[in-house]
Each structure stands twice: as C-alpha cells, then as structure tokens.
Design a protein around this motif. Structure first.
Motif, PDB file in Angstrom:
ATOM      1  N   THR A 269      -5.999 -24.796  57.794  1.00  0.00           N
ATOM      2  CA  THR A 269      -5.443 -23.843  56.824  1.00  0.00           C
ATOM      3  C   THR A 269      -6.416 -23.587  55.681  1.00  0.00           C
ATOM      4  N   ILE A 270      -6.973 -24.652  55.102  1.00  0.00           N
ATOM      5  CA  ILE A 270      -7.864 -24.502  53.946  1.00  0.00           C
ATOM      6  C   ILE A 270      -9.170 -23.817  54.342  1.00  0.00           C
ATOM      7  N   ILE A 271      -9.756 -24.255  55.439  1.00  0.00           N
ATOM      8  CA  ILE A 271     -11.015 -23.660  55.893  1.00  0.00           C
ATOM      9  C   ILE A 271     -10.810 -22.196  56.277  1.00  0.00           C
ATOM     10  N   GLY A 272      -9.732 -21.922  57.018  1.00  0.00           N
ATOM     11  CA  GLY A 272      -9.454 -20.542  57.396  1.00  0.00           C
ATOM     12  C   GLY A 272      -9.219 -19.658  56.200  1.00  0.00           C
ATOM     13  N   ARG A 273      -8.445 -20.125  55.242  1.00  0.00           N
ATOM     14  CA  ARG A 273      -8.173 -19.326  54.050  1.00  0.00           C
ATOM     15  C   ARG A 273      -9.443 -19.120  53.233  1.00  0.00           C
ATOM     16  N   SER A 274     -10.278 -20.163  53.113  1.00  0.00           N
ATOM     17  CA  SER A 274     -11.508 -20.030  52.318  1.00  0.00           C
ATOM     18  C   SER A 274     -12.463 -19.015  52.938  1.00  0.00           C
ATOM     19  N   ILE A 275     -12.509 -18.954  54.272  1.00  0.00           N
ATOM     20  CA  ILE A 275     -13.374 -17.978  54.934  1.00  0.00           C
ATOM     21  C   ILE A 275     -12.791 -16.573  54.793  1.00  0.00           C
ATOM     22  N   GLY A 276     -11.459 -16.453  54.934  1.00  0.00           N
ATOM     23  CA  GLY A 276     -10.836 -15.152  54.733  1.00  0.00           C
ATOM     24  C   GLY A 276     -11.067 -14.622  53.325  1.00  0.00           C
TER      25      GLY A 276
ATOM     26  N   ALA B  65      -5.560 -20.267  62.854  1.00  0.00           N
ATOM     27  CA  ALA B  65      -6.836 -19.809  62.300  1.00  0.00           C
ATOM     28  C   ALA B  65      -6.776 -18.353  61.866  1.00  0.00           C
ATOM     29  N   LEU B  66      -6.266 -17.483  62.730  1.00  0.00           N
ATOM     30  CA  LEU B  66      -6.261 -16.052  62.430  1.00  0.00           C
ATOM     31  C   LEU B  66      -5.272 -15.703  61.316  1.00  0.00           C
ATOM     32  N   VAL B  67      -4.127 -16.391  61.297  1.00  0.00           N
ATOM     33  CA  VAL B  67      -3.168 -16.157  60.209  1.00  0.00           C
ATOM     34  C   VAL B  67      -3.739 -16.644  58.880  1.00  0.00           C
ATOM     35  N   ALA B  68      -4.387 -17.817  58.879  1.00  0.00           N
ATOM     36  CA  ALA B  68      -4.964 -18.349  57.643  1.00  0.00           C
ATOM     37  C   ALA B  68      -6.043 -17.419  57.094  1.00  0.00           C
ATOM     38  N   GLN B  69      -6.878 -16.878  57.961  1.00  0.00           N
ATOM     39  CA  GLN B  69      -7.923 -15.973  57.493  1.00  0.00           C
ATOM     40  C   GLN B  69      -7.330 -14.659  56.985  1.00  0.00           C
ATOM     41  N   ALA B  70      -6.297 -14.156  57.658  1.00  0.00           N
ATOM     42  CA  ALA B  70      -5.621 -12.950  57.172  1.00  0.00           C
ATOM     43  C   ALA B  70      -4.935 -13.217  55.835  1.00  0.00           C
ATOM     44  N   TRP B  71      -4.400 -14.433  55.690  1.00  0.00           N
ATOM     45  CA  TRP B  71      -3.781 -14.829  54.419  1.00  0.00           C
ATOM     46  C   TRP B  71      -4.826 -14.848  53.310  1.00  0.00           C
ATOM     47  N   GLY B  72      -6.003 -15.385  53.589  1.00  0.00           N
ATOM     48  CA  GLY B  72      -7.070 -15.402  52.594  1.00  0.00           C
ATOM     49  C   GLY B  72      -7.489 -14.012  52.172  1.00  0.00           C
ATOM     50  N   ARG B  73      -7.420 -13.049  53.084  1.00  0.00           N
ATOM     51  CA  ARG B  73      -7.754 -11.658  52.756  1.00  0.00           C
ATOM     52  C   ARG B  73      -6.595 -10.933  52.097  1.00  0.00           C
ATOM     53  N   GLY B  74      -5.409 -11.531  52.097  1.00  0.00           N
ATOM     54  CA  GLY B  74      -4.224 -10.868  51.547  1.00  0.00           C
ATOM     55  C   GLY B  74      -3.665  -9.805  52.470  1.00  0.00           C
TER      56      GLY B  74
ATOM     57  N   ALA C 147     -12.278 -22.174  61.058  1.00  0.00           N
ATOM     58  CA  ALA C 147     -13.415 -21.274  60.845  1.00  0.00           C
ATOM     59  C   ALA C 147     -13.629 -20.328  62.019  1.00  0.00           C
ATOM     60  N   THR C 148     -12.876 -20.487  63.093  1.00  0.00           N
ATOM     61  CA  THR C 148     -13.028 -19.749  64.359  1.00  0.00           C
ATOM     62  C   THR C 148     -14.438 -19.883  64.931  1.00  0.00           C
ATOM     63  N   TRP C 149     -15.014 -21.078  64.818  1.00  0.00           N
ATOM     64  CA  TRP C 149     -16.307 -21.377  65.441  1.00  0.00           C
ATOM     65  C   TRP C 149     -16.041 -21.894  66.863  1.00  0.00           C
TER      66      TRP C 149
ATOM     67  N   TYR D 262       4.546 -23.235  70.175  1.00  0.00           N
ATOM     68  CA  TYR D 262       3.152 -23.264  69.746  1.00  0.00           C
ATOM     69  C   TYR D 262       2.849 -22.092  68.816  1.00  0.00           C
ATOM     70  N   ALA D 263       3.280 -20.894  69.217  1.00  0.00           N
ATOM     71  CA  ALA D 263       3.029 -19.708  68.402  1.00  0.00           C
ATOM     72  C   ALA D 263       3.751 -19.798  67.061  1.00  0.00           C
ATOM     73  N   ILE D 264       4.976 -20.277  67.097  1.00  0.00           N
ATOM     74  CA  ILE D 264       5.766 -20.398  65.865  1.00  0.00           C
ATOM     75  C   ILE D 264       5.120 -21.386  64.904  1.00  0.00           C
ATOM     76  N   LEU D 265       4.751 -22.563  65.411  1.00  0.00           N
ATOM     77  CA  LEU D 265       4.137 -23.568  64.556  1.00  0.00           C
ATOM     78  C   LEU D 265       2.782 -23.092  64.038  1.00  0.00           C
ATOM     79  N   GLY D 266       2.007 -22.427  64.885  1.00  0.00           N
ATOM     80  CA  GLY D 266       0.711 -21.925  64.456  1.00  0.00           C
ATOM     81  C   GLY D 266       0.834 -20.947  63.305  1.00  0.00           C
ATOM     82  N   PHE D 267       1.823 -20.064  63.362  1.00  0.00           N
ATOM     83  CA  PHE D 267       2.031 -19.113  62.275  1.00  0.00           C
ATOM     84  C   PHE D 267       2.384 -19.830  60.979  1.00  0.00           C
ATOM     85  N   LEU D 268       3.292 -20.785  61.054  1.00  0.00           N
ATOM     86  CA  LEU D 268       3.713 -21.508  59.856  1.00  0.00           C
ATOM     87  C   LEU D 268       2.555 -22.289  59.234  1.00  0.00           C
ATOM     88  N   LEU D 269       1.745 -22.937  60.060  1.00  0.00           N
ATOM     89  CA  LEU D 269       0.613 -23.697  59.541  1.00  0.00           C
ATOM     90  C   LEU D 269      -0.434 -22.774  58.943  1.00  0.00           C
ATOM     91  N   GLY D 270      -0.662 -21.633  59.564  1.00  0.00           N
ATOM     92  CA  GLY D 270      -1.615 -20.682  59.022  1.00  0.00           C
ATOM     93  C   GLY D 270      -1.214 -20.165  57.662  1.00  0.00           C
TER      94      GLY D 270
END
Length: 445
Positions: A297-304, A76-85, A381-383, A151-159
């Motif tokens: 990934t999509i929801i996190g990026r769209s919010i970022g 979630a946090l990587v995807a949102q940071a990705w959306g913000r660039g 969405a980090t809800w 877990y951390a490695i996979l989470g980063f890649l998915l984000g």
C-alpha cells in the motif's frame, strides 16, 4: 492515512502498524483454520486421512493460490490510482479484477476432475491417502468462484488502506470456517467432508459481505458505467502484471509441491508430521504478510503520488517491523511448538517426527522475513518482471539444495532446503531495489 488524499504524505510507525496489524491478525486466522482442519483430521484416528488432507491442501493451493495475482495486482493498481487521486480508476480496477476472478473460479470448478487426476498422478500418494484427498477436493473446489472473488475484494481494500475492513472480512470467512469445521467434522461426524463444506460456507458468506461493503461506497454500482473499464492500455497493463505474478506464484507453489512430493517418499508418518509443521510456517508467513501488505500500500501510493520520501521511509519502517516480528514469531513457535504438535495430532509416531524438525519450521520466520517484505515492495511498485525472474533464480537454488541435502540428511535436509530457498528469495530481490527505485523517481528529482 486519509483515503481521500493524494500527493505528498508522511510515513510513520503508526501508519505502518495501522496498516499491518489488522491484516496480520486477519491473516492469522488462515493458519488457525489450517490448524483446526489438521486437528479435526488428526482426531479421526487414521494417519491416511491427515496425509490425504495435506496432499489435497497442497493440490488446491497449487491451483488456487496460483491466482493470488488477483489480490496482488488489485492492491498495487488501486494503491497507485489512490496516490494519483484517481477514484474512477480505482473502481475500474476492482470491476476488472472481480469479473476476471469469477470467470476463473468457474473455470477451475469445471476443470476440477482433470485437475484432481493430474494432481494425484504427480503426488503419487498411497491408495488410502489418495481416496481421502479425492473426497475432500471434490467438495472443496466448489468454493472456487467465491474464493477468487474474495481475492479481488481484499486486494481493493488493501490498496485503499482499509485494512480494518479486510481484517473483519478475513475474521468472518475463517471464523465461520473454523466453527463449522469442528461442528460438521467432529460433532456431526461428517469427517473430511465436513471440513470441505465448512470452507464453502465461509468463502461464500465472506464474498457476499465484502461485495456489499464495497459497492455501498462506489459512485457506479454498474461496472459498465465505469469510465475506462475496457481501456486497452489498462487491460494490457493488468494482463502483463497478472501474468508475471502468476508465474511467480506458480514457481513458489512448485517449491512447496516439491517439498510435499519428496516428503511423500518418506512415508505417511513423515508426510503427516511435515503437514503439522507446515502450519507453523504458515503462521510465520501470514504474520509477516501483514507487513508485506503494508509495504504494498505505501510503496504503491508513493509511486502513484511520485513521492520518494514516502517510498524510502516506508521501506525502512516496514523492514524494521518485519525483522522484529520475525524474531518474536520464531521464539514463540519454539516455546509452544511441542504442545501445539500434541494438540494437532494424537498419533504418537507423527508427534515424534514433528518434534525432531520443530526448530527448522520455527526458524522460517527469520529466514523468510526479507522475502515476504520484498514481495510486498515489488508488488506495490508493479516491478513484476524483476520479481518473476528473481523467483525463478531462487527456485533454481532451492532445487540444488534439495539435490544435495535430501540425500545427505533426509527430511532434515528437506527443511534446511526450504530455509535456503527463503533466504535466496529475499536477498535476490533486495539487491535490485536501489536501481529500480532510481529509475522510478529520477525524472522528478
């Protein structure tokens, strides 16, 4: 999806499937691993060994999968940071998650004797099954640091939307595990010890490979050189998110613990049959998790990126494909269920009980598809507060169903209650999405 882009982006069927299918096939190797382990144990000729493995797996999942927040929050946090660039924050999120995962893994290994004793006290299996559980668990827990690091490695890649690399790592981990489980457990006749040593090897090799792949693309390979690594606000956000997801995961695992604990009261044959059928539920769940991860990934990026069209379109398309996949999964499980049961165990009494409850295990794909998808949406969405609270409500409904249906229908009531729990989770989460979405996007509209 261009991993370098930020801001507005378009969500398409191709994007959704490009994110979901690699992880769907990657996650499929996990229940295949469970099936292999069950098959190896089932061919050792003693139902107590199969029951012991089932109990040990539940205990390990109750401990280990409680830390699934490491993957979920990282995605979630990587995807949102990705959306913000924000590339610096993506790297910082990874290092925070990796260091935390290694510390927690070492803690789990150190506390394993106490955890095993407490687990056996709660599960109260027969002596022969308890011995098998203890033997497997004592070896298996040594993989905790590497397993949580994965877990951390996979989470980063998915984000980052790098689902294909995630697929390769999952295939590597579980492929090694499957091959070694058969070789060590049956060929070398190490039995249940071979199954446990296979897991340690797969997890360790996977963690080393994943770390090498990620660090090769980092600007800063030294975590102390990453700006904002120890930023208090970011750390508090991570702590809050992880706490909520951990509580949610613990409640989810408590539901499966209850199912196994109640199944123990029906005797080792029924417990072993339920262990066989839970592999079908895992297949359904891990198939659907691929689409849940696409939603994250999509929801996190769209919010970022603060881009509501991507949020709405992503929700619609992931929901569509989740339902389609769930229906085909249920039909497939019904079609191959009996041959699969025969493959997983040679004990005729276990087969008979498993046949009787096959339909309830197969339908979990449909009853649970909305719940799996909503988990992905709420994590991306980090809800986390809302997800935690709704999980607790669904668990309360599950307990009511168990109290009513198990006395009336025995093991069948147990499986019906599981389906009720899955349906409740999905509905309770889905009805909250419109209001939470409006809160996120209203200021920019």
């Amino acid at each position: 999806m261009d991993a370098r882009s930020s801001g507005a982006f378009e969500v398409t069927h191709r994007m959704v499937l490009g994110l979901a299918l690699p992880m769907t096939f990657g996650f499929l190797t996990i229940p295949l691993l469970g099936i292999t382990d069950t098959g190896v144990a089932g061919r050792l000729g003693d139902p107590a060994i199969l029951a012991g493995l089932a109990i040990g797996s539940v205990l390990f999942d109750l401990i280990f999968a409680t830390f699934n927040f490491l993957r979920a929050s990282t995605t979630a946090l990587v995807a949102q940071a990705w959306g913000r660039g924000d590339r610096e924050e993506q790297e910082a999120v990874f290092w925070r998650a990796l260091l935390l995962s290694l510390a927690l893994g070492l803690g789990v290994a150190a506390l394993s004797p106490f955890l095993l004793k407490a687990g056996l006290l709660l599960m109260a299996p027969e002596e022969s099954a308890a011995d098998a559980t203890s033997h497997w668990f004592t070896i298996r827990v040594l993989s905790a640091p590497a397993g949580l690091a994965n877990y951390a490695i996979l989470g980063f890649l998915l984000g980052r939307g790098q689902a294909r690399i995630g697929l390769l790592l999952q295939a590597l981990i579980n492929g090694i595990n499957i091959v070694l489980s058969i070789f060590l457990g049956l060929t070398l006749q190490w039995g249940i010890s071979g199954i446990a040593f296979a897991t340690i090897t797969g997890e360790t090799i996977g963690a080393l490979a994943g770390l090498a792949i990620i660090l090769a693309r980092f600007r800063h390979r030294n975590p102390l050189a990453v700006a904002g690594l120890l930023d208090r606000q970011r750390l508090m956000q991570l702590f809050s998110l992880n706490t909520d997801i951990m509580i949610r995961s613990f409640v989810l695992l408590a539901a499966f613990f209850l199912m196994t604990r109640i199944g123990t009261g029906f005797g080792p044959v029924t417990l072993a049959a339920n262990a066989v059928l839970m592999n079908f539920f895992m297949i359904a769940g891990f198939w659907l998790d691929g689409l849940a991860n696409a939603a994250e990934t999509i929801i996190g990026r769209s919010i970022g990126a603060h881009w509501r069209p991507a949020f709405d379109r992503g929700l619609k398309l992931t929901g569509y494909w989740s339902l389609v996949l769930a229906i085909f999964t249920t039909l497939g499980l019904l079609a191959i269920g009996r041959p699969a049961i025969d493959f997983l165990t040679t004990v005729e009494s276990v087969r008979v009980v498993a046949y009787d409850h096959l339909g309830w295990a197969a339908i979990t794909a449909v009853s649970g598809c909305l719940a799996f998808l909503m988990d992905g949406v709420f994590i991306g969405a980090t809800w986390s507060h809302a997800m935690r609270n709704r999980m607790i409500l669904a668990f309360a409904g599950y307990c009511v169903a168990l109290a009513v249906l198990v006395p009336l229908a025995g093991n069948t009531g147990l499986w019906i209650s599981l389906n009720v729990f899955l349906i409740l989770r999905g509905i309770l989460l889905a009805v909250r999405v419109p209001a939470l979405r409006d809160q996120i996007f209203r200021p920019a509209q």
